[in-house]
Design a protein around this motif. Structure first.
Motif, PDB file in Angstrom:
ATOM      1  N   THR A 231       4.025 -10.454  41.463  1.00  0.00           N
ATOM      2  CA  THR A 231       5.002 -11.119  40.587  1.00  0.00           C
ATOM      3  C   THR A 231       4.972 -10.444  39.225  1.00  0.00           C
ATOM      4  O   THR A 231       3.897 -10.140  38.696  1.00  0.00           O
ATOM      5  CB  THR A 231       4.675 -12.616  40.444  1.00  0.00           C
ATOM      6  OG1 THR A 231       4.726 -13.237  41.729  1.00  0.00           O
ATOM      7  CG2 THR A 231       5.681 -13.300  39.530  1.00  0.00           C
ATOM      8  N   ASP A 233       7.001 -10.262  35.176  1.00  0.00           N
ATOM      9  CA  ASP A 233       7.963 -10.841  34.232  1.00  0.00           C
ATOM     10  C   ASP A 233       9.207  -9.965  34.150  1.00  0.00           C
ATOM     11  O   ASP A 233       9.154  -8.754  34.371  1.00  0.00           O
ATOM     12  CB  ASP A 233       7.332 -10.975  32.833  1.00  0.00           C
ATOM     13  CG  ASP A 233       6.224 -12.008  32.808  1.00  0.00           C
ATOM     14  OD1 ASP A 233       6.322 -12.986  33.578  1.00  0.00           O
ATOM     15  OD2 ASP A 233       5.256 -11.836  32.042  1.00  0.00           O
ATOM     16  N   TYR A 234      10.314 -10.596  33.789  1.00  0.00           N
ATOM     17  CA  TYR A 234      11.545  -9.846  33.582  1.00  0.00           C
ATOM     18  C   TYR A 234      11.320  -8.823  32.457  1.00  0.00           C
ATOM     19  O   TYR A 234      10.845  -9.150  31.376  1.00  0.00           O
ATOM     20  CB  TYR A 234      12.680 -10.800  33.204  1.00  0.00           C
ATOM     21  CG  TYR A 234      14.018 -10.126  33.023  1.00  0.00           C
ATOM     22  CD1 TYR A 234      14.889  -9.992  34.096  1.00  0.00           C
ATOM     23  CD2 TYR A 234      14.419  -9.625  31.783  1.00  0.00           C
ATOM     24  CE1 TYR A 234      16.122  -9.380  33.952  1.00  0.00           C
ATOM     25  CE2 TYR A 234      15.640  -9.005  31.632  1.00  0.00           C
ATOM     26  CZ  TYR A 234      16.490  -8.889  32.715  1.00  0.00           C
ATOM     27  OH  TYR A 234      17.699  -8.268  32.561  1.00  0.00           O
ATOM     28  N   LYS A 303      13.971  -5.795  36.782  1.00  0.00           N
ATOM     29  CA  LYS A 303      15.203  -6.577  36.734  1.00  0.00           C
ATOM     30  C   LYS A 303      15.301  -7.402  38.016  1.00  0.00           C
ATOM     31  O   LYS A 303      14.506  -7.234  38.937  1.00  0.00           O
ATOM     32  CB  LYS A 303      16.411  -5.645  36.599  1.00  0.00           C
ATOM     33  CG  LYS A 303      16.363  -4.714  35.398  1.00  0.00           C
ATOM     34  CD  LYS A 303      17.566  -3.790  35.363  1.00  0.00           C
ATOM     35  CE  LYS A 303      17.491  -2.749  36.455  1.00  0.00           C
ATOM     36  NZ  LYS A 303      16.336  -1.853  36.339  1.00  0.00           N
ATOM     37  N   GLU A 304      16.311  -8.275  38.063  1.00  0.00           N
ATOM     38  CA  GLU A 304      16.464  -9.132  39.235  1.00  0.00           C
ATOM     39  C   GLU A 304      16.656  -8.325  40.507  1.00  0.00           C
ATOM     40  O   GLU A 304      16.111  -8.672  41.561  1.00  0.00           O
ATOM     41  CB  GLU A 304      17.654 -10.083  39.050  1.00  0.00           C
ATOM     42  CG  GLU A 304      17.452 -11.180  37.996  1.00  0.00           C
ATOM     43  CD  GLU A 304      17.847 -10.724  36.608  1.00  0.00           C
ATOM     44  OE1 GLU A 304      18.049  -9.505  36.421  1.00  0.00           O
ATOM     45  OE2 GLU A 304      17.976 -11.579  35.713  1.00  0.00           O
ATOM     46  N   GLU A 305      17.403  -7.202  40.397  1.00  0.00           N
ATOM     47  CA  GLU A 305      17.658  -6.428  41.615  1.00  0.00           C
ATOM     48  C   GLU A 305      16.435  -5.679  42.121  1.00  0.00           C
ATOM     49  O   GLU A 305      16.446  -5.155  43.237  1.00  0.00           O
ATOM     50  CB  GLU A 305      18.815  -5.440  41.378  1.00  0.00           C
ATOM     51  CG  GLU A 305      18.611  -4.554  40.176  1.00  0.00           C
ATOM     52  CD  GLU A 305      19.315  -5.096  38.946  1.00  0.00           C
ATOM     53  OE1 GLU A 305      19.741  -4.282  38.109  1.00  0.00           O
ATOM     54  OE2 GLU A 305      19.424  -6.338  38.826  1.00  0.00           O
ATOM     55  N   THR A 328       8.340 -10.319  43.282  1.00  0.00           N
ATOM     56  CA  THR A 328       9.084 -11.420  42.677  1.00  0.00           C
ATOM     57  C   THR A 328       9.254 -11.131  41.195  1.00  0.00           C
ATOM     58  O   THR A 328       8.266 -10.867  40.497  1.00  0.00           O
ATOM     59  CB  THR A 328       8.344 -12.756  42.867  1.00  0.00           C
ATOM     60  OG1 THR A 328       8.180 -13.001  44.267  1.00  0.00           O
ATOM     61  CG2 THR A 328       9.127 -13.904  42.250  1.00  0.00           C
ATOM     62  N   LEU A 330      10.338 -12.715  37.715  1.00  0.00           N
ATOM     63  CA  LEU A 330      10.608 -13.989  37.058  1.00  0.00           C
ATOM     64  C   LEU A 330      11.921 -13.908  36.285  1.00  0.00           C
ATOM     65  O   LEU A 330      12.293 -12.839  35.782  1.00  0.00           O
ATOM     66  CB  LEU A 330       9.458 -14.352  36.114  1.00  0.00           C
ATOM     67  CG  LEU A 330       8.091 -14.544  36.797  1.00  0.00           C
ATOM     68  CD1 LEU A 330       7.017 -14.862  35.768  1.00  0.00           C
ATOM     69  CD2 LEU A 330       8.153 -15.645  37.842  1.00  0.00           C
ATOM     70  N   PRO A 331      12.639 -15.029  36.155  1.00  0.00           N
ATOM     71  CA  PRO A 331      13.943 -14.986  35.469  1.00  0.00           C
ATOM     72  C   PRO A 331      13.791 -14.635  34.008  1.00  0.00           C
ATOM     73  O   PRO A 331      12.747 -14.863  33.387  1.00  0.00           O
ATOM     74  CB  PRO A 331      14.488 -16.408  35.666  1.00  0.00           C
ATOM     75  CG  PRO A 331      13.284 -17.253  35.947  1.00  0.00           C
ATOM     76  CD  PRO A 331      12.298 -16.370  36.663  1.00  0.00           C
ATOM     77  N   ASP A 332      14.873 -14.083  33.479  1.00  0.00           N
ATOM     78  CA  ASP A 332      14.913 -13.706  32.067  1.00  0.00           C
ATOM     79  C   ASP A 332      14.800 -14.963  31.209  1.00  0.00           C
ATOM     80  O   ASP A 332      15.608 -15.880  31.350  1.00  0.00           O
ATOM     81  CB  ASP A 332      16.232 -12.979  31.779  1.00  0.00           C
ATOM     82  CG  ASP A 332      16.282 -12.414  30.369  1.00  0.00           C
ATOM     83  OD1 ASP A 332      15.299 -12.605  29.623  1.00  0.00           O
ATOM     84  OD2 ASP A 332      17.286 -11.781  30.019  1.00  0.00           O
ATOM     85  N   PRO A 335      18.474 -15.625  28.998  1.00  0.00           N
ATOM     86  CA  PRO A 335      19.639 -15.051  29.701  1.00  0.00           C
ATOM     87  C   PRO A 335      20.841 -15.010  28.783  1.00  0.00           C
ATOM     88  O   PRO A 335      21.000 -15.869  27.922  1.00  0.00           O
ATOM     89  CB  PRO A 335      19.861 -16.028  30.858  1.00  0.00           C
ATOM     90  CG  PRO A 335      19.279 -17.327  30.374  1.00  0.00           C
ATOM     91  CD  PRO A 335      18.118 -16.951  29.484  1.00  0.00           C
TER      92      PRO A 335
END
Length: 467
Positions: A231, A233-234, A303-305, A328, A330-332, A335
């Motif tokens: 996992t 972080d963004y 990034k998410e992708e 995985t 993690l979300p920004d 955003p």
């Protein structure tokens, strides 16, 4: 942009044998660059026990003579790369100041009969001696090098597990006395091989660890638990690593699973286990002291992708093995605000939101007021017919008077003349007055004749006019 050198660099560095030195790599860039170090064209990795790659540079502990050479720090990001070059000079002064190292008969002089300075042995090709742990399959060959120089010219002896090798084991080729050739390796040839190089001034040595591997004729095996689920972080950085055991150097490749229907986004995909994968760029494969091979996959500015399944694939001529792990992201935490569709009412400024209905009300009110005024004063020309609600019989609407709606009393003869004139010319004026008159006109004329006793006769005409 590409990395750039952020500070002054002294490209020529010197250090004494046994000391510690740090070679800095002052580079910066956006995004932050990744750095790697090379010595004489070979990549420095974790197998180099006395070398440690730090965030600021390269640290070398217990410097040896063979550490001398050319060092390069290569910094790379998505926009380019830059190099920081060093030339390292190793100073070996162990022979100075010690009479015990001076050969007998020299009378304390550090020169030979030709006047040349005494020099203890040193390895002249340290780059070819960097790999000290070597694994080879049964039946293969290997060459161990210990090329050295000194004054007087040094000699060399070879030992296996601290026992001298016989001349038959070393070979009779004196021209290659600095190289030990081991041919047609057998399992019993495994062990530690040491070269001792010495002259009258001093001695140096180097040890190789040789491991002879039984040929299993099998595909590679992924050892340990790597790669493991990770996992990040963004915007952060992480890595997957993969350890592969193989009797020959394997090919290690990283793959990322492609979601169904998105294959067209990539230049090429391959099929593994019934799923589509895209091949990722792979770094150098490092050999480890235990005979296995290591490779790492770096993921920067996640990034998410980047999230999804990754596979480490190890292959040789006998087949391949693979293992998967998931990343995985993690979300920004911050955003960007989602854009509002243009059709949404919230995209309009509040003055427009208020102004549109207010303008509509104003226009509607203006039309309504105009209609009311039209009902009140419909006659704009002398020929126009009256257009008002029925009045009492004592009030007569006279359209010829522009400023007054009705006159309560009027001369009867004058009124009759006006009405007759209006009735006689009404049909002819009707087409021209259509835009100013109501569509229907109701006229009721009653004539009454009265005879009186005195013989007088009176005629009364009652006219009711409505629009």
């Amino acid at each position: 942009g590409p990395p750039r050198i952020a500070d002054k660099v002294i490209h020529r560095q010197s250090v004494r044998v046994g000391r510690t030195i740090k070679l800095l790599c002052p580079v910066e860039g956006d995004p932050p660059p990744l750095t790697m170090w090379m010595k004489d064209g070979r990549t420095i990795h974790s197998g180099w026990t006395r070398f440690r790659i730090l965030q600021q540079g390269l640290k070398i502990k217990e410097v040896e003579s063979e550490d001398a050479g050319t060092y390069i720090c290569k910094a790379t990001n998505g926009f380019g790369s830059t190099n920081v070059n060093y030339t390292l000079i190793v100073i070996d002064d162990a022979s100075s100041g010690k009479d015990s190292q001076v050969p007998e008969g020299s009378n304390g002089e550090h020169e030979d009969h030709s006047g040349k300075q005494w020099a203890r042995p040193r390895f002249t090709q340290p780059a070819k001696m960097r790999r000290r742990v070597i694994a080879r399959p049964v039946g293969s060959s290997i060459r161990l090098k210990c090329v050295a120089s000194g004054n007087p010219r040094p000699d060399i002896t070879w030992l296996k597990d601290n026992k001298p090798l016989t001349p038959q084991e070393i070979g009779e080729n004196k021209k290659k006395k600095w190289t030990l050739n081991l041919k047609n390796l057998k399992p019993e040839d495994s062990g530690k091989y040491t070269c001792r190089v010495f002259n009258k001034v001093g001695e140096i040595n180097a040890t190789y660890k040789v491991e002879v591997i039984q040929r299993t004729r099998s595909k590679p095996i992924l050892t340990g638990t790597h790669p493991v689920n990770t996992t990040v972080d963004y915007g952060g950085t992480t890595s997957f690593q993969c350890k592969v055991r193989s009797d020959v150097k394997p090919v290690i490749q990283w793959l990322k699973r492609v979601e169904y229907g998105t294959e067209s986004k990539y230049n090429s995909t391959i099929d593994v286990g019934g799923q589509k994968f895209v091949v990722l760029p792979t770094g150098e494969v490092w050999s480890r002291p235990d005979g296995s091979y290591l490779n790492k996959l770096m993921i920067t500015r996640a990034k998410e992708e980047d999230a999804g399944m990754y596979i480490c694939l190890g292959a040789n001529t006998m087949g391949y093995s693979f293992r998967s792990a998931f990343l995985t992201v993690l979300p920004d935490p911050k955003p960007p605000s989602a854009p509002v569709p243009p059709s949404s009412a919230s995209s309009l400024p509040w003055p427009v939101i208020i102004g549109i209905p207010a303008g509509a009300v104003f226009i509607f009110g203006t039309i309504l007021l105009w209609l009311c005024q039209s009902k009140k004063k419909p006659c704009s020309s002398p020929a126009a017919a009256p257009a008002h609600r029925p009045q009492p019989r004592d009030r007569i609407c006279v359209s010829q008077v522009p400023d007054k709606d009705c006159i309560s009393s009027i001369n009867y003869e004058e009124y009759v003349a006006q009405q007759q004139h209006l009735l006689s010319q009404g049909p002819a004026l009707a087409p021209a007055m259509a835009s100013k008159m109501y569509p229907k006109i109701y006229t009721d004329i009653h004539t009454h004749t009265h005879s009186h006793v005195e013989g007088k006769v009176h005629q009364h005409q009652h006219i009711q006019y409505q629009c």
